[in-house]
Scaffold this motif. Structure first.
Motif, PDB file in Angstrom:
ATOM      1  N   ALA A 147       0.935  -1.372  -0.225  1.00 28.13           N
ATOM      2  CA  ALA A 147       0.042  -0.057  -0.069  1.00 28.13           C
ATOM      3  C   ALA A 147       0.868   1.531  -0.159  1.00 28.13           C
ATOM      4  O   ALA A 147       0.737   2.246  -0.758  1.00 28.13           O
ATOM      5  N   GLU A 148       1.998   0.925   0.839  1.00 29.76           N
ATOM      6  CA  GLU A 148       3.345   2.435   0.812  1.00 29.76           C
ATOM      7  C   GLU A 148       3.446   2.113  -0.564  1.00 29.76           C
ATOM      8  O   GLU A 148       3.562   4.030  -1.128  1.00 29.76           O
ATOM      9  N   LEU A 149       4.462   2.109  -1.221  1.00 28.47           N
ATOM     10  CA  LEU A 149       4.463   1.751  -2.665  1.00 28.47           C
ATOM     11  C   LEU A 149       3.999   2.983  -3.451  1.00 28.47           C
ATOM     12  O   LEU A 149       4.134   2.972  -3.988  1.00 28.47           O
ATOM     13  N   VAL A 150       2.498   2.104  -3.634  1.00 31.01           N
ATOM     14  CA  VAL A 150       1.154   2.286  -4.825  1.00 31.01           C
ATOM     15  C   VAL A 150       1.341   3.499  -4.331  1.00 31.01           C
ATOM     16  O   VAL A 150       1.413   4.767  -5.812  1.00 31.01           O
ATOM     17  N   CYS A 151       1.018   4.476  -3.085  1.00 24.99           N
ATOM     18  CA  CYS A 151       1.386   5.841  -3.229  1.00 24.99           C
ATOM     19  C   CYS A 151       2.699   6.437  -2.564  1.00 24.99           C
ATOM     20  O   CYS A 151       2.334   7.352  -3.440  1.00 24.99           O
ATOM     21  N   MET A 152       3.520   5.609  -2.666  1.00 24.98           N
ATOM     22  CA  MET A 152       4.436   6.502  -2.982  1.00 24.98           C
ATOM     23  C   MET A 152       4.640   6.853  -3.858  1.00 24.98           C
ATOM     24  O   MET A 152       5.309   8.187  -5.419  1.00 24.98           O
ATOM     25  N   LEU A 153       4.688   5.389  -5.474  1.00 22.94           N
ATOM     26  CA  LEU A 153       4.554   5.881  -7.219  1.00 22.94           C
ATOM     27  C   LEU A 153       3.564   6.999  -7.297  1.00 22.94           C
ATOM     28  O   LEU A 153       3.541   7.489  -8.607  1.00 22.94           O
ATOM     29  N   ALA A 154       1.939   6.827  -6.779  1.00 26.04           N
ATOM     30  CA  ALA A 154       1.857   8.113  -7.533  1.00 26.04           C
ATOM     31  C   ALA A 154       1.950   9.351  -6.381  1.00 26.04           C
ATOM     32  O   ALA A 154       0.888  10.345  -7.144  1.00 26.04           O
ATOM     33  N   GLY A 155       3.191   9.785  -5.901  1.00 24.36           N
ATOM     34  CA  GLY A 155       3.316  10.861  -6.008  1.00 24.36           C
ATOM     35  C   GLY A 155       3.152  11.047  -4.234  1.00 24.36           C
ATOM     36  O   GLY A 155       3.361  12.572  -3.793  1.00 24.36           O
ATOM     37  N   LEU A 156       2.554  10.239  -3.833  1.00 22.32           N
ATOM     38  CA  LEU A 156       2.155  10.932  -2.183  1.00 22.32           C
ATOM     39  C   LEU A 156       2.928  10.380  -1.071  1.00 22.32           C
ATOM     40  O   LEU A 156       3.226   8.800  -0.599  1.00 22.32           O
ATOM     41  N   PRO A 157       3.785  10.528  -0.693  1.00 23.91           N
ATOM     42  CA  PRO A 157       4.975   9.880   0.398  1.00 23.91           C
ATOM     43  C   PRO A 157       3.828   9.536   1.918  1.00 23.91           C
ATOM     44  O   PRO A 157       2.923  10.202   2.220  1.00 23.91           O
ATOM     45  N   PRO A 158       5.022   8.693   3.267  1.00 25.01           N
ATOM     46  CA  PRO A 158       4.227   8.554   3.891  1.00 25.01           C
ATOM     47  C   PRO A 158       3.796   9.925   4.958  1.00 25.01           C
ATOM     48  O   PRO A 158       4.644  10.367   4.766  1.00 25.01           O
ATOM     49  N   GLY A 159       2.826   9.340   5.564  1.00 26.82           N
ATOM     50  CA  GLY A 159       2.449  11.060   6.287  1.00 26.82           C
ATOM     51  C   GLY A 159       1.546  11.808   5.323  1.00 26.82           C
ATOM     52  O   GLY A 159       1.850  13.070   6.015  1.00 26.82           O
ATOM     53  N   SER A 160       1.648  11.717   4.453  1.00 26.62           N
ATOM     54  CA  SER A 160       1.049  13.382   2.971  1.00 26.62           C
ATOM     55  C   SER A 160      -0.596  12.950   3.558  1.00 26.62           C
ATOM     56  O   SER A 160      -1.365  14.244   2.331  1.00 26.62           O
ATOM     57  N   ILE A 163      -2.981  15.835   2.480  1.00 24.92           N
ATOM     58  CA  ILE A 163      -2.712  16.899   1.453  1.00 24.92           C
ATOM     59  C   ILE A 163      -3.167  17.097   0.180  1.00 24.92           C
ATOM     60  O   ILE A 163      -3.359  16.220  -0.699  1.00 24.92           O
ATOM     61  N   ALA A 164      -3.531  18.280   0.190  1.00 24.05           N
ATOM     62  CA  ALA A 164      -4.151  19.113  -1.750  1.00 24.05           C
ATOM     63  C   ALA A 164      -3.739  17.929  -2.897  1.00 24.05           C
ATOM     64  O   ALA A 164      -2.082  18.571  -2.364  1.00 24.05           O
ATOM     65  N   VAL A 165      -4.160  18.049  -3.762  1.00 22.89           N
ATOM     66  CA  VAL A 165      -3.104  17.786  -4.535  1.00 22.89           C
ATOM     67  C   VAL A 165      -4.232  18.390  -5.732  1.00 22.89           C
ATOM     68  O   VAL A 165      -5.256  18.186  -6.414  1.00 22.89           O
ATOM     69  N   PHE A 166      -3.393  19.349  -6.905  1.00 24.30           N
ATOM     70  CA  PHE A 166      -3.976  20.236  -7.283  1.00 24.30           C
ATOM     71  C   PHE A 166      -3.377  19.448  -9.170  1.00 24.30           C
ATOM     72  O   PHE A 166      -2.655  18.644  -8.916  1.00 24.30           O
ATOM     73  N   GLY A 167      -4.709  19.239  -9.742  1.00 25.53           N
ATOM     74  CA  GLY A 167      -5.222  19.015 -11.407  1.00 25.53           C
ATOM     75  C   GLY A 167      -5.384  17.581 -11.118  1.00 25.53           C
ATOM     76  O   GLY A 167      -5.430  17.346 -10.256  1.00 25.53           O
TER      77      GLY A 167
END
Length: 174
Positions: A147-160, A163-167
């Protein structure tokens, strides 16, 4: 298990040809309504069990995972991108205390350019990681690392979380 709020996990149909017993999950980063794959990042996690311990597995259990995410085209040309994607998997597993052996996999970066009626979509890039390994110890640590890997590949580091994503997407293909 619980996952971060911006990562949705659901059970999916497991493949029946890989092992006598299996369970599979799909995960999406900030998924759209309707159950479609996320435009930010998506992945699959399959836990296989074969009491006969196939020689290639070196054990009775095997995990197969997949993760992919769109990228900015400039990032897609980075010569170290595949190495970084693999290191994120290794680091996520280590940070969760997930013990394993017999790991293998591929990291693929794809660059694309539309032509004809697709020319308006512009350039695009994507990273995709496919991996498998034989787990030992706590199996939930492996699912959490995926789960952490998928989020990191998507640009969401642990603990984020939160946090808003623009676009709508991180790449130029809209």
């Amino acid at each position: 298990m619980t996952f971060r709020d911006d990562f949705s996990v659901r059970e999916i149909t497991a493949p029946t040809s890989l092992a006598p017993e299996a369970i599979a999950f799909a995960g999406d980063v900030r998924p759209p309504a309707g159950g479609a794959d996320s435009e930010y990042g998506t992945g699959r996690f399959v836990l296989l069990h074969d009491a006969e311990e196939p020689e290639q597995w070196s054990g009775a259990w095997r995990i197969v995972c997949f993760a992919q995410a769109p990228l900015e085209p400039e990032i897609g040309t980075d010569p170290l991108l595949a190495d970084v994607a693999w290191s994120w998997l290794v680091d996520a597993l280590a940070s969760r205390g997930a013990t394993l052996h017999s790991a293998s996999g591929t990291a693929t970066k794809t660059l694309s350019k539309g032509f004809g009626t697709l020319a308006a979509e512009g350039d695009g890039a994507q990273i995709e990681l496919r991996a498998s390994w034989t787990p030992s110890g706590d199996l939930t640590a492996h699912l959490d690392a995926w789960a952490e890997l998928v989020c990191m590949l998507a640009g969401l580091p642990p603990g984020s979380e939160g946090i808003a994503v623009f676009g709508a997407q991180r790449n130029a293909r809209d």
